[in-house]
Motif scaffolding. Sequence first.
Motif, PDB file in Angstrom:
ATOM      1  N   UNK A 143       9.962  15.584 -12.886  1.00 29.99           N
ATOM      2  CA  UNK A 143      10.774  14.511 -12.290  1.00 29.99           C
ATOM      3  C   UNK A 143      10.375  13.168 -12.881  1.00 29.99           C
ATOM      4  N   UNK A 144       9.032  12.937 -12.957  1.00 30.98           N
ATOM      5  CA  UNK A 144       8.537  11.673 -13.501  1.00 30.98           C
ATOM      6  C   UNK A 144       8.936  11.519 -14.963  1.00 30.98           C
TER       7      UNK A 144
ATOM      8  N   UNK B  53      10.681  13.087  -2.670  1.00 31.43           N
ATOM      9  CA  UNK B  53      10.449  12.447  -3.967  1.00 31.43           C
ATOM     10  C   UNK B  53      11.675  12.576  -4.868  1.00 31.43           C
ATOM     11  N   UNK B  54      12.335  13.754  -4.821  1.00 25.88           N
ATOM     12  CA  UNK B  54      13.559  13.952  -5.607  1.00 25.88           C
ATOM     13  C   UNK B  54      14.640  12.964  -5.188  1.00 25.88           C
ATOM     14  N   UNK B  55      14.770  12.813  -3.867  1.00 22.21           N
ATOM     15  CA  UNK B  55      15.843  11.939  -3.359  1.00 22.21           C
ATOM     16  C   UNK B  55      15.608  10.501  -3.780  1.00 22.21           C
TER      17      UNK B  55
ATOM     18  N   UNK C 141       1.130  14.705  -1.855  1.00 22.22           N
ATOM     19  CA  UNK C 141       1.696  14.776  -0.497  1.00 22.22           C
ATOM     20  C   UNK C 141       1.888  13.377   0.067  1.00 22.22           C
ATOM     21  N   UNK C 142       0.905  12.477  -0.227  1.00 24.06           N
ATOM     22  CA  UNK C 142       1.056  11.093   0.240  1.00 24.06           C
ATOM     23  C   UNK C 142       2.295  10.461  -0.387  1.00 24.06           C
ATOM     24  N   UNK C 143       2.519  10.757  -1.687  1.00 27.43           N
ATOM     25  CA  UNK C 143       3.706  10.218  -2.346  1.00 27.43           C
ATOM     26  C   UNK C 143       4.969  10.750  -1.677  1.00 27.43           C
ATOM     27  N   UNK C 144       4.940  12.047  -1.332  1.00 30.13           N
ATOM     28  CA  UNK C 144       6.084  12.633  -0.629  1.00 30.13           C
ATOM     29  C   UNK C 144       6.343  11.959   0.701  1.00 30.13           C
ATOM     30  N   UNK C 145       5.232  11.714   1.442  1.00 36.33           N
ATOM     31  CA  UNK C 145       5.386  11.075   2.752  1.00 36.33           C
ATOM     32  C   UNK C 145       5.922   9.664   2.600  1.00 36.33           C
ATOM     33  N   UNK C 146       5.399   8.937   1.575  1.00 32.48           N
ATOM     34  CA  UNK C 146       5.863   7.570   1.365  1.00 32.48           C
ATOM     35  C   UNK C 146       7.341   7.563   0.976  1.00 32.48           C
ATOM     36  N   UNK C 147       7.733   8.547   0.129  1.00 32.60           N
ATOM     37  CA  UNK C 147       9.134   8.630  -0.278  1.00 32.60           C
ATOM     38  C   UNK C 147      10.033   8.921   0.922  1.00 32.60           C
ATOM     39  N   UNK C 148       9.529   9.799   1.808  1.00 35.29           N
ATOM     40  CA  UNK C 148      10.306  10.108   3.023  1.00 35.29           C
ATOM     41  C   UNK C 148      10.496   8.844   3.862  1.00 35.29           C
TER      42      UNK C 148
ATOM     43  N   UNK D 281       0.829  -1.201   0.000  1.00 39.75           N
ATOM     44  CA  UNK D 281       0.000   0.000   0.000  1.00 39.75           C
ATOM     45  C   UNK D 281       0.868   1.257   0.000  1.00 39.75           C
ATOM     46  N   UNK D 282       1.957   1.205   0.782  1.00 40.75           N
ATOM     47  CA  UNK D 282       2.846   2.366   0.814  1.00 40.75           C
ATOM     48  C   UNK D 282       3.522   2.549  -0.544  1.00 40.75           C
ATOM     49  N   UNK D 283       3.850   1.428  -1.173  1.00 41.98           N
ATOM     50  CA  UNK D 283       4.449   1.515  -2.520  1.00 41.98           C
ATOM     51  C   UNK D 283       3.473   2.149  -3.494  1.00 41.98           C
ATOM     52  N   UNK D 284       2.183   1.768  -3.363  1.00 41.69           N
ATOM     53  CA  UNK D 284       1.167   2.355  -4.246  1.00 41.69           C
ATOM     54  C   UNK D 284       1.016   3.844  -3.963  1.00 41.69           C
ATOM     55  N   UNK D 285       1.106   4.205  -2.676  1.00 44.08           N
ATOM     56  CA  UNK D 285       1.001   5.621  -2.303  1.00 44.08           C
ATOM     57  C   UNK D 285       2.103   6.429  -2.977  1.00 44.08           C
ATOM     58  N   UNK D 286       3.295   5.828  -3.040  1.00 40.68           N
ATOM     59  CA  UNK D 286       4.432   6.562  -3.569  1.00 40.68           C
ATOM     60  C   UNK D 286       4.245   6.872  -5.049  1.00 40.68           C
ATOM     61  N   UNK D 287       3.410   6.051  -5.727  1.00 40.48           N
ATOM     62  CA  UNK D 287       3.197   6.267  -7.167  1.00 40.48           C
ATOM     63  C   UNK D 287       1.993   7.165  -7.452  1.00 40.48           C
TER      64      UNK D 287
END
Lengths: 430, 434
Positions: free
Chosen positions: B424-425, B364-366, A379-386, A364-370
Amino acid sequence: MYITGWTVALSALGAVPAMWVQERTFAWVWVLGVIALACLDAALAPKPGSLGLRRSAPRAVRLTESTAVELEVVNLGARRVSGAVRDAWQPSAGATGNRHRIRLAPGEATVCVTPMRPTRRGDRKADVVTVRLAGPLRLAGRQRSIDAPATLRVLPEFASRKHLPSRLARLREIDGQTAVQLKGAGSEFDSLREYVIGDDVRAIDWRASARRAEVLVKTYRPERDRRVMIVLDTARLSAARVADAPRLDASIEAALLLSALASKAGDRVQVSAFDRVERARAMGVSGPAMMPVLADALSTVEPALVEPDWPAVARLVQSRLSQRALVVLMTTLDASAVDGGMLDAVAAIAHTHAVVIASVDDPEVRALERGRDDMHELYAAGAAARGALEQDAVAARVRELGADVLTALPDDLAPAVADRYLDLKASGKL
Amino acid sequence: MSASHVDSTTHLDSARTRPTPASAGYSRADDSAGLVTRARKRPVVLIAAALFVALIVTLIWTSRPEDYTPLSTDNATPSGTRALAQVLRAQGVDVRQIATMADARIESPGTTTLAIAGTEPLAEYQIDALFEYPGDIVVIDPSQSVVDRIAPALSVEPSLDAAPTAADCEDPDAVAAERVRVADEGLAGDAGEDGVLCFPNDYGSHAYAVVDDGDRRVTLIASWPLVTNEHLAEDGNAALALRALGRHESVAWYVGDLFDPSTLTWSAGDDGDGDGDGDGGAGADGAVPPSEIEANPDFLPPGTGSAIYLLALTALVAAWWRARRFGPLVREPLPVVVRASEATRGRARLYRRSRASGRATAALRATAAARMARRLGVPRAAGRTGLVPAVARAAGRDATDVERILYGAPPTDDLTMMSIIHELDTLESEVHRP
């Protein structure tokens, strides 16, 4: 006391005379009369104490497999009884069709079979047995619930056993090919065989070849009787649900597959489930006896909502292992693990043993990141990436300590861990 | 004895009987735990429950609904007629109020006065049926359609007169009452040959009329307020009302009801059973009383009501039947369900609320940079200076462009953030192994 549908039917039958009489008093008299008749019938019913009950359940069943439990009912009284019993179990025991009609002469016994299909791992407990004994008029009867304790142990599903044949095939492959890959270092000599094209020329045993007319190569096999210790983290992070099952379940699947594989490879496996105290353990058995003991031990392991005690884990591993071994930590890589002392524990263990840390990834987190559809998803993608970055940072620090890190989706964790074990085995690092 | 195992695929019907039971090791019910035994052990609870039930029954039994219907004999407010009914009862007259006309079932019309209070809601067919009644009728507050039936020359007129007037007629009841007021409504015109009009006011309206209609007597009290609790004690009101209604030993009192479609019922009784009024032909007229189905112009057969009543009680029995569980519910100790992604979602909401577009974009960039570095085989240690040229080469882009996308200034608003992530994408999709 209970009433049957016949009482209701008899009461409804009063509508016919009520059409003629046309009096409300008649309706009351009729209904109260029917109820009085039902009460009389219940009073005339045999006493529930005249029945004897005995439950018997199979000792254990694998999750998703069907089984059946038996309830023996015996009429110990002097009257003929007729009625029904309900063999109640916890809902997750999956007891379907648990109501049985009984009709017993004095001294007669019957066995009621209730099919079960458990839906959760662990000890599934039986509830009370409820008995209904009908009165002579079948309008009402006596009802009583009787305690008859029983337990059915539901073992982990071990769905990952479908990966076992392919991994065992690879194990046999490694057995034959080690000469090519290992250069003899630290491996046991197995046998001599004829050279085939593709074999490492350095493995040719010239002395043996000289004795015979053909070229022979030495073959080696991986060491046997190595130690493998699997530590399952049952602390709070293992309780989180990933794809409708707790993380712990994926860890258990991986532990089962690795244990099956390692015991087939001739290694000695021990398993420990730990958070602040040891919740379960399986050790000191090897060979075919290993898997039942392990499944039994892991069946009742449940996640505890506590912080894991990592120094205690390190002490536990050191006390159980006297020689170099493979230690597999089934846990969750999380930024909080750094503060919790996980890194220190890994460093202590990795000092003497090979360490693999296996962690369950969340699809689910992987899906959020996409997600890119709207600002909320960005923002969810940003949080998942973090989160992924933090996890990577922890993984990098763990690798610096000499341990191996493995993250996989719940279904892929078991084969991934098994493959990592085979890789280590093949490269002779074990 | 050995427990014979039963194939797990068969069930329920597979319960088989065996001849000899083992004697020991069975769980058994404790028969002293039954409802009756428990109740016997604690008689106080039983007595308390019985008293409670008795109290409830008594309360329901004794409570009567408050009645505010004007001219009803159960109505104790100024507009009611309870006072009149009580005085009549004290004088030995049996006053009975009927809820519907079909309920009347008057047994001896010869000795029963039928009092109809308020005829405005009555339909034509009901008035027709009403005048078939062989006994005496007292109509309080008659409507024009009722008056037309008995004395066509009379008309109902509103009256505003407030002063009492004298009887001014031959009728003994009116003479005994002496003076009443013509209030609210009065009768004007001609009462016909057999009729007597009494208490005329200055405008020609009369408070009261009596018509001898063959064997029976029809009394019209147009000035209806004189029978109410409020005005009964004034002038000669009480005398007039009591005399008009107290001629026979019983009174059937009916208040006109718009929602009552039924017609009057009475049994013929024996001819001459009455005290002189109910004799001869009129009794023979009512010799065939309307059956219940005639009295109730309804589509349902008679007795449907009581059958439905019984079925409603049966529904309660059925509720008991279904509500009694076959054993208690079994508790399932359920684990806490927390999704592993909750923490990430929570963090996303925090980012959004604090508009941390810079922070979210940096993450996301990182990750994108790390993925591209992995794909291109650029080691982690190479850092920014190593990665940018490699990405530029792989994507076929200008290095400054790549530098701006991967390491540019953090966005300050949502729109910039969106465009940066889009770039980025795109860049990441262009990067492939050289």
